[in-house]
Enzyme design. Structure first.
Site, short mmCIF file in Angstrom:
data_model
loop_
_atom_site.label_atom_id
_atom_site.label_comp_id
_atom_site.label_asym_id
_atom_site.label_seq_id
_atom_site.Cartn_x
_atom_site.Cartn_y
_atom_site.Cartn_z
N TYR A 20 -5.10 -5.96 -0.43
CA TYR A 20 -6.37 -5.38 0.03
C TYR A 20 -7.59 -6.12 -0.48
O TYR A 20 -8.70 -5.61 -0.32
CB TYR A 20 -6.54 -3.94 -0.49
CG TYR A 20 -5.41 -2.99 -0.31
CD1 TYR A 20 -4.91 -2.71 0.96
CD2 TYR A 20 -4.86 -2.33 -1.40
CE1 TYR A 20 -3.89 -1.79 1.11
CE2 TYR A 20 -3.84 -1.41 -1.24
CZ TYR A 20 -3.36 -1.15 0.02
OH TYR A 20 -2.35 -0.24 0.17
N GLU A 32 -5.75 16.52 -1.14
CA GLU A 32 -4.59 15.75 -1.59
C GLU A 32 -4.99 14.50 -2.36
O GLU A 32 -4.70 13.37 -1.93
CB GLU A 32 -3.76 15.34 -0.36
CG GLU A 32 -3.36 16.51 0.51
CD GLU A 32 -2.64 16.07 1.79
OE1 GLU A 32 -1.65 16.73 2.13
OE2 GLU A 32 -3.07 15.09 2.41
N CYS A 53 5.78 -17.41 -7.47
CA CYS A 53 5.68 -18.67 -6.73
C CYS A 53 4.85 -18.47 -5.48
O CYS A 53 5.37 -18.48 -4.36
CB CYS A 53 7.07 -19.15 -6.37
SG CYS A 53 8.09 -19.30 -7.82
N GLY A 112 -8.11 10.58 -0.69
CA GLY A 112 -8.92 9.41 -0.41
C GLY A 112 -10.15 9.23 -1.27
O GLY A 112 -10.91 8.28 -1.06
N TYR A 127 -0.88 3.25 -7.12
CA TYR A 127 -0.47 2.21 -6.17
C TYR A 127 -0.17 0.87 -6.83
O TYR A 127 -0.31 -0.18 -6.20
CB TYR A 127 -1.53 2.05 -5.05
CG TYR A 127 -1.81 3.36 -4.35
CD1 TYR A 127 -0.84 3.94 -3.54
CD2 TYR A 127 -3.00 4.04 -4.55
CE1 TYR A 127 -1.06 5.16 -2.93
CE2 TYR A 127 -3.23 5.27 -3.95
CZ TYR A 127 -2.26 5.82 -3.14
OH TYR A 127 -2.48 7.04 -2.55
N GLY A 136 -4.70 11.49 -4.79
CA GLY A 136 -3.65 10.74 -5.48
C GLY A 136 -4.33 9.82 -6.48
O GLY A 136 -4.37 10.07 -7.69
N ARG A 158 -2.11 -4.95 -5.08
CA ARG A 158 -3.32 -4.49 -4.39
C ARG A 158 -4.35 -5.61 -4.18
O ARG A 158 -5.05 -5.63 -3.19
CB ARG A 158 -3.95 -3.30 -5.12
CG ARG A 158 -3.07 -2.05 -5.05
CD ARG A 158 -3.80 -0.82 -5.58
NE ARG A 158 -4.93 -0.48 -4.76
CZ ARG A 158 -6.20 -0.75 -5.03
NH1 ARG A 158 -6.51 -1.38 -6.16
NH2 ARG A 158 -7.16 -0.42 -4.21
C1 LIG Z 1 -2.26 8.45 0.78
C2 LIG Z 1 -2.52 9.85 1.14
C3 LIG Z 1 -3.21 10.68 0.27
C4 LIG Z 1 -3.76 10.22 -1.05
O1 LIG Z 1 -4.72 9.24 -0.91
P1 LIG Z 1 -5.58 8.78 -2.22
O2 LIG Z 1 -6.46 7.73 -1.70
O3 LIG Z 1 -4.60 8.29 -3.21
O4 LIG Z 1 -6.29 10.01 -2.70
C5 LIG Z 1 -3.40 11.99 0.63
N1 LIG Z 1 -2.92 12.46 1.80
C6 LIG Z 1 -2.24 11.69 2.67
C7 LIG Z 1 -1.72 12.28 3.92
C8 LIG Z 1 -2.02 10.36 2.37
O5 LIG Z 1 -1.35 9.59 3.24
#
Ligand SMILES: *Cc1c(COP(=O)(O)O)cnc(C)c1O
Length: 463
Positions: free
Chosen positions: A364, A320, A391, A278, A421, A322, A360
Site C-alpha cells: 500500500y 467494527e 530477494c 476503518g 495487518y 480492527g 504493508r
Molecule cells: C477490514 C474490515 C474491518 C476493519 O477495518 P479496520 O480498518 O481495521 O478498522 C471492519 N469491517 C469489515 C467488514 C472489514 O472488512
C-alpha cells in the site's frame, strides 16, 4: 529505485533527495506517544522499555525480529471503544487485523464482540471461548462448509454479501433446522480514503450488494421471504485508515434511506445497522487520529438525526474497529544487520525481517516511523530506508525516515504501529520464519504466538 532520478549530494540533513518525509526530528531519542504503545518509554540507561521490560531483554529472550504487543494498551483501547459506544451499541473487533487466542480472551473480558471472515478465524475465536452469539461472520465467498460450521456453532450474525449467498445460507440454516440472524452488506457509493472520500467507481469492487439500481432492495426482498433467515439489519463498510467522518455521514444517510424504503415496502423496521470499521491511526507524527468517544458521538448523532428525519426508530448501531484497537499497541523489534550509505541518496539499513513480517509498505505504500531503541545517541540524523533480507528490491519496511548516523550492526531498531495487518498478513517468502508475538504487561513478557521453526516449514512439505 532509479538512482538517476535523484541529484547527487551530501547525505545529511542539509541537502536531501526526493521522498516523502518531514523535517528531521530535533531529538532522535524522542518517542512520539502518538505512534508508540502506551507504556513505551526510554529508561534512564537509554534503553526503551514497554510493559516494564526493556527491549534488549526481549531481544535476548525471544530473539528478533519480534512483534512486541502492549497488553495494557490493547485492553485500554478495547475498553475505550466499548465505553464510548455504551450499552445501546456493539463493538465488533475485526479479527483480520490480528487474531490469536490471547486476543480473543482479552476481547471477551473487555466486553467486545468479534468479526471473523474464514473458518480459520472462526475456529480460533471458538477455541478461545468467545461465545458464538458474539461472533459475526463476514466474507464475500464463504464456503458451504464454513457457513455450516458458523450456523451450527450459533454465530450471532452472518453478513450476506451476494444473491447466491442469501440462498446458500438460507438453505443450510433450514437443513440444520435453524433460523440464522443475518445482515446484508451493501455498497453505498462512498469510497473512503485516508484524507478524502470520493463518490465515483465506488461500486466497482467485490464486496457487498450495490444500493444503486435497486439491487440492495431486491436482496432485502429475497432475504425476507426465506424461512431460514432472520434479517436483522444492513451493513456498510466504506474503507480503511480513514480520518474524515464525512464518508460515514454519507454512508449512514444512505443506509437509513434503505431502512426507510424497507419500512415503506414491507412494513418492517430492521433493528440494527452496522457502519463497519476503518478508523485511522497514527503511523507517523503527521497523522491525527480521532478518539473513540469522538467517533461514537459523531456516528450516533448522524444515525439519530437521519432516523428522526425518516421517522424511524433509531436502530442499534454496531462498529467494527480492527486497526484502531490493535494497530498502535505493538511494534516490531529488529536487529540491524548492515548499514549501507549511498552518497547523495540515503542510507540503506538492513534488518533481520522485512516484507514477510510487514507487507504493508510494499502493498500500500504505507508510511511508518522507526527509532533506535537499544541506546540513546547524539549523532546527526541521516536519511534512511529500512529494508528487509528478502530477494526483492521492493522489500522495504520504512521508506523514508531519519535514523542516527552512528547506527551500526547489532543495534536494535523498532517500527511502531505494527499491531494491525502485519502478523496477520505475514508470509514465508524466502522460507523466512514468521516472528513471534510477545505480549508484555506489568513487568512480564510471554509469547502468545510463537516463532515459526524450520520444523514447521518442513512439516508442510510432504513431497
Ligand atoms: C477490514 C474490515 C474491518 C476493519 O477495518 P479496520 O480498518 O481495521 O478498522 C471492519 N469491517 C469489515 C467488514 C472489514 O472488512
Amino acid at each position: 529505485m532509479s538512482r538517476s532520478a535523484h541529484p547527487a549530494g551530501p547525505r545529511h540533513a542539509d541537502v536531501l533527495p526526493e521522498g516523502h518525509y518531514s523535517a528531521p526530528p530535533t531529538d532522535l531519542n524522542d518517542l512520539d506517544p502518538k505512534v508508540w504503545a502506551q507504556t513505551v518509554s526510554r529508561d534512564t540507561d537509554g534503553v526503551v522499555t514497554v510493559g516494564g521490560i526493556d527491549v534488549k531483554r526481549i531481544a535476548e529472550e525471544f530473539g528478533t525480529p519480534a512483534y512486541v504487543l502492549d497488553e495494557a494498551d490493547f485492553r485500554a483501547r478495547a475498553r475505550a471503544w466499548r465505553s464510548a459506544f455504551g450499552a445501546d451499541a456493539d463493538v465488533f473487533y475485526a479479527g483480520k487485523a490480528f487474531l490469536s487466542r490471547a486476543v480473543v480472551r482479552w476481547l471477551h473480558e473487555e466486553g467486545l464482540n468479534l468479526d471473523v471472515c474464514s473458518g480459520g478465524e472462526l475456529v480460533t475465536a471458538l477455541s478461545a471461548g468467545m461465545p458464538a452469539d458474539r461472533i459475526a461472520f463476514h466474507g464475500n465467498n464463504k464456503s458451504a462448509e464454513e457457513i455450516r460450521r458458523a450456523v451450527e456453532a450459533g454465530v450471532g450474525r452472518i453478513v450476506l454479501d451476494s444473491f447466491q449467498e442469501i440462498v446458500r445460507v438460507a438453505h443450510i440454516a433450514k437443513e440444520l433446522g435453524r433460523r440464522q440472524r443475518v445482515q446484508i452488506r451493501i455498497t453505498v457509493g462512498v469510497e473512503a480514503h485516508t484524507h478524502e472520500f470520493i463518490a465515483t467507481a465506488h461500486e466497482d469492487q467485490k464486496f457487498g450488494i450495490p444500493l444503486a439500481g435497486g439491487q440492495a432492495a431486491e436482496a432485502v426482498r429475497r432475504a425476507l421471504q426465506l424461512d431460514g433467515l432472520e434479517l436483522i439489519g444492513i451493513h456498510s463498510h466504506i474503507g480503511s485508515q480513514i480520518f474524515d467522518m464525512s464518508g460515514f455521514e454519507v454512508a449512514a444517510h444512505r443506509v437509513v434511506g434503505l431502512l426507510k424504503d424497507i419500512r415503506d415496502e414491507h412494513g418492517v423496521e430492521l433493528p440494527e445497522i452496522d457502519l463497519g470499521g476503518g478508523l485511522g491511526i497514527a503511523y507517523t507524527s503527521d497523522d491525527d487520529p480521532r478518539e473513540p468517544h469522538e467517533i461514537a458521538k459523531a456516528l450516533t448523532e448522524i444515525v439519530t438525526r437521519e432516523c428522526e428525519g425518516a421517522r424511524l426508530r433509531t436502530p442499534r448501531i454496531s462498529v467494527e474497529p480492527g486497526r484502531a484497537i490493535v494497530g498502535p499497541t505493538a511494534f516490531t523489534l529488529y536487529e540491524v544487520g548492515t548499514v549501507k550509505p549511498l552518497d547523495g541518496l540515503r542510507t540503506y539499513v538492513s534488518v533481520d525481517g522485512g516484507m514477510s513480517d510487514n507487507i504493508r509498505t510494499a502493498l500500500y505504500d504505507a508510511e511508518y516511523s522507526v527509532a533506535l531503541v537499544s541506546r540513546t545517541t547524539d549523532a546527526e540524523p541521516m536519511l534512511a530506508r529500512v529494508v528487509g533480507k528478502h530477494c526483492e528490491s521492493g522489500d522495504i519496511v520504512v521508506k523514508d525516515a531519519f535514523l542516527p548516523s552512528d547506527l551500526a550492526p547489532g543495534d536494535l531498531i523498532a517500527v511502531p504501529a505494527t499491531g494491525a495487518y502485519c502478523r496477520s498478513m505475514a508470509s514465508n517468502y524466502n522460507h523466512v520464519l514468521r516472528p513471534p508475538v510477545v505480549a508484555v504487561n506489568d513487568g512480564e513478557a510471554r509469547v502468545i504466538v510463537r516463532r515459526e521453526t524450520e520444523e514447521d516449514l518442513l512439516r508442510l512439505d510432504v513431497g
